[in-house]
Design an enzyme around this catalytic site. Structure first.
Site, PDB file in Angstrom:
ATOM      1  N   SER A   1      -6.606  -2.003  -0.768  1.00  0.00           N
ATOM      2  CA  SER A   1      -6.211  -1.299  -1.995  1.00  0.00           C
ATOM      3  C   SER A   1      -7.383  -0.560  -2.665  1.00  0.00           C
ATOM      4  CB  SER A   1      -5.525  -2.258  -2.969  1.00  0.00           C
ATOM      5  OG  SER A   1      -6.248  -3.459  -3.130  1.00  0.00           O
TER       6      SER A   1
ATOM      7  N   HIS B   1      -7.549  -8.167  -7.783  1.00  0.00           N
ATOM      8  CA  HIS B   1      -7.874  -9.016  -6.633  1.00  0.00           C
ATOM      9  C   HIS B   1      -8.152  -8.062  -5.467  1.00  0.00           C
ATOM     10  CE1 HIS B   1      -5.523 -11.702  -9.223  1.00  0.00           C
ATOM     11  NE2 HIS B   1      -6.023 -12.737  -8.581  1.00  0.00           N
TER      12      HIS B   1
ATOM     13  N   ASP C   1      -2.889  -8.677  -7.088  1.00  0.00           N
ATOM     14  CA  ASP C   1      -2.558  -9.057  -5.710  1.00  0.00           C
ATOM     15  C   ASP C   1      -3.233 -10.388  -5.339  1.00  0.00           C
ATOM     16  OD1 ASP C   1      -1.727  -8.913  -3.057  1.00  0.00           O
ATOM     17  OD2 ASP C   1      -3.333  -7.535  -2.470  1.00  0.00           O
TER      18      ASP C   1
ATOM     19  N   HIS D   1       0.818  -1.209   0.000  1.00  0.00           N
ATOM     20  CA  HIS D   1       0.000   0.000   0.000  1.00  0.00           C
ATOM     21  C   HIS D   1       0.860   1.272   0.000  1.00  0.00           C
ATOM     22  CE1 HIS D   1      -3.456  -2.645   1.722  1.00  0.00           C
ATOM     23  NE2 HIS D   1      -3.362  -2.737   0.420  1.00  0.00           N
TER      24      HIS D   1
ATOM     25  N   GLU E   1     -13.437  -9.195  -7.693  1.00  0.00           N
ATOM     26  CA  GLU E   1     -13.361 -10.052  -6.503  1.00  0.00           C
ATOM     27  C   GLU E   1     -14.212 -11.290  -6.768  1.00  0.00           C
ATOM     28  OE1 GLU E   1     -11.595 -10.255  -3.571  1.00  0.00           O
ATOM     29  OE2 GLU E   1     -12.757 -12.093  -3.417  1.00  0.00           O
TER      30      GLU E   1
HETATM   31  C1  LIG Z   1      -4.600 -10.609  -1.071  1.00  0.00           C
HETATM   32  S1  LIG Z   1      -6.321 -10.402  -1.212  1.00  0.00           S
HETATM   33  C2  LIG Z   1      -6.489  -8.791  -1.886  1.00  0.00           C
HETATM   34  C3  LIG Z   1      -6.171  -7.664  -0.970  1.00  0.00           C
HETATM   35  C4  LIG Z   1      -6.338  -6.308  -1.598  1.00  0.00           C
HETATM   36  N1  LIG Z   1      -5.687  -6.219  -2.902  1.00  0.00           N
HETATM   37  C5  LIG Z   1      -5.780  -5.236  -0.706  1.00  0.00           C
HETATM   38  O1  LIG Z   1      -4.601  -4.871  -0.859  1.00  0.00           O
HETATM   39  O2  LIG Z   1      -6.507  -4.723   0.132  1.00  0.00           O
HETATM   40  C6  LIG Z   1      -6.712 -11.399  -2.598  1.00  0.00           C
HETATM   41  C7  LIG Z   1      -8.196 -11.380  -2.970  1.00  0.00           C
HETATM   42  O3  LIG Z   1      -8.348 -11.972  -4.264  1.00  0.00           O
HETATM   43  C8  LIG Z   1      -9.543 -12.723  -4.296  1.00  0.00           C
HETATM   44  N2  LIG Z   1      -9.380 -13.675  -5.408  1.00  0.00           N
HETATM   45  C9  LIG Z   1      -8.741 -14.863  -5.413  1.00  0.00           C
HETATM   46  N3  LIG Z   1      -8.726 -15.392  -6.645  1.00  0.00           N
HETATM   47  C10 LIG Z   1      -9.360 -14.501  -7.463  1.00  0.00           C
HETATM   48  C11 LIG Z   1      -9.636 -14.467  -8.851  1.00  0.00           C
HETATM   49  N4  LIG Z   1      -9.252 -15.459  -9.669  1.00  0.00           N
HETATM   50  N5  LIG Z   1     -10.298 -13.410  -9.340  1.00  0.00           N
HETATM   51  C12 LIG Z   1     -10.688 -12.383  -8.535  1.00  0.00           C
HETATM   52  N6  LIG Z   1     -10.453 -12.350  -7.194  1.00  0.00           N
HETATM   53  C13 LIG Z   1      -9.790 -13.401  -6.666  1.00  0.00           C
HETATM   54  C14 LIG Z   1      -9.614 -13.333  -2.920  1.00  0.00           C
HETATM   55  O4  LIG Z   1     -10.941 -13.698  -2.593  1.00  0.00           O
HETATM   56  C15 LIG Z   1      -9.076 -12.210  -2.040  1.00  0.00           C
HETATM   57  O5  LIG Z   1     -10.129 -11.397  -1.556  1.00  0.00           O
END
Ligand SMILES: C[S@@+](CC[C@H](N)C(=O)[O-])C[C@H]1O[C@@H](n2cnc3c(N)ncnc32)[C@H](O)[C@@H]1O
Length: 271
Positions: free
Chosen positions: A91, A41, A155, A18, A109
């Site tokens: 994010s 993500h 991410d 971040h 998501e």
């Molecule tokens: C590490 S977290 C994201 C945190 C966020 N980027 C932040 O910095 O606040 C990863 C997220 O990706 C989602 N996710 C996993 N595989 C995915 C996919 N193929 N497509 C979209 N979202 C996905 C998960 O449910 C999770 O909420």
């Protein structure tokens, strides 16, 4: 899909990701032209660190919890934004807070419950669109954007063993569709073999202008632990290497207890 970011929000990985995200967006916003941000993500967007999953792990206390008081200059912009938000901003909330009237944000998501929360958190903002679609598919479908400038944050949760492969493939496809975009991909450092293989794959991808910023709290020799993390950036804005070096060093100084902690910012592929 077992991963829930609520357990990890505000941990050292989030602080690194971040703080660099804030720097990247600010740098891109030096020019007035509209920016499209794609958060592939997204998670749920905002996290209450005083209750629920965050209190069960307490990870934030070794992350943002160590930065709130008297933050070092290099992290001041990021920490001010966290303080202004109240809840810990994921994010999507960080990007939303930084949007100018001409900018927009799209978030993807896939977790059904987190998608509902994400939609609720951003429902009233016409500059933010929420997609319940697959991130890897979205890199093709949502790029190139109508704006000529974009920041793509990738991410993944790294739950699956092929996540680095998917990331490399996603970066190659996204870059092929939008070669001038700024792509920022976060990755965990547990042990070195997977990150070395990822770097090698990116060096052989044919994509130019790639920089990696990494920091680690301890030597990366325990594959079961998150020992450090990195952000790979394609087409970094001018000044990124120097600024990322300062940000990484400030994070090590505040967050690391181990004598073997460290950081590195390196150019993986020339411009
Ligand atoms: C590490 S977290 C994201 C945190 C966020 N980027 C932040 O910095 O606040 C990863 C997220 O990706 C989602 N996710 C996993 N595989 C995915 C996919 N193929 N497509 C979209 N979202 C996905 C998960 O449910 C999770 O909420």
């Amino acid at each position: 899909m077992n991963y829930r970011h609520a357990f990890h929000a505000g941990n050292f990985g989030d602080c690194m990701k971040h703080a660099l995200l804030v720097w990247l967006l600010r740098a891109m916003q030096r020019k007035p032209g509209a920016i499209f941000a794609l958060d592939s993500h997204a998670g749920i967007g905002r996290y209450d660190l005083s209750t629920g999953p965050a209190t069960r792990t307490g990870e934030w206390q070794a992350g943002i919890g160590r930065l709130l008081d008297n933050p070092p200059l290099e992290l001041a912009d990021y920490v001010a934004l966290v303080q202004q938000e109240g809840l810990y901003p994921g994010s999507p909330a960080i990007i939303q807070a930084m949007l100018r009237p001409q900018d927009r944000l799209a978030c993807c998501e896939r977790h059904p419950e987190d998608l509902i929360t994400l939609r609720r958190n951003f429902a009233r903002d016409p500059q933010v669109s929420i997609h319940g679609r697959d991130a890897w598919e979205a890199l093709g479908a949502l790029l190139p954007p109508k704006e000529r400038r974009a920041l793509v944050l990738i991410d993944p949760p790294y739950e699956a063993t092929d996540e680095f492969y998917k990331l490399t493939d996603g970066l190659k496809r996204g870059h092929a569709r939008f070669p001038t975009g700024v792509f920022a991909a976060w990755y965990p450092i547990k042990h070195r073999a997977p990150t070395r293989a990822f770097h090698n794959a990116m060096q052989q991808s044919g994509i130019k202008d790639i920089v990696v910023a990494e920091f680690w709290l301890r030597p990366a020799i325990d594959a079961a632990r998150l020992n450090g993390c990195g952000l790979l950036v394609i087409n970094p804005p001018y000044g990124f290497e120097a600024a990322a070096g300062d940000i990484m060093a400030a994070l090590v100084a505040r967050l690391a207890d181990d004598f073997d902690a460290g950081c590195d910012v390196a150019r993986l592929v020339d411009e």
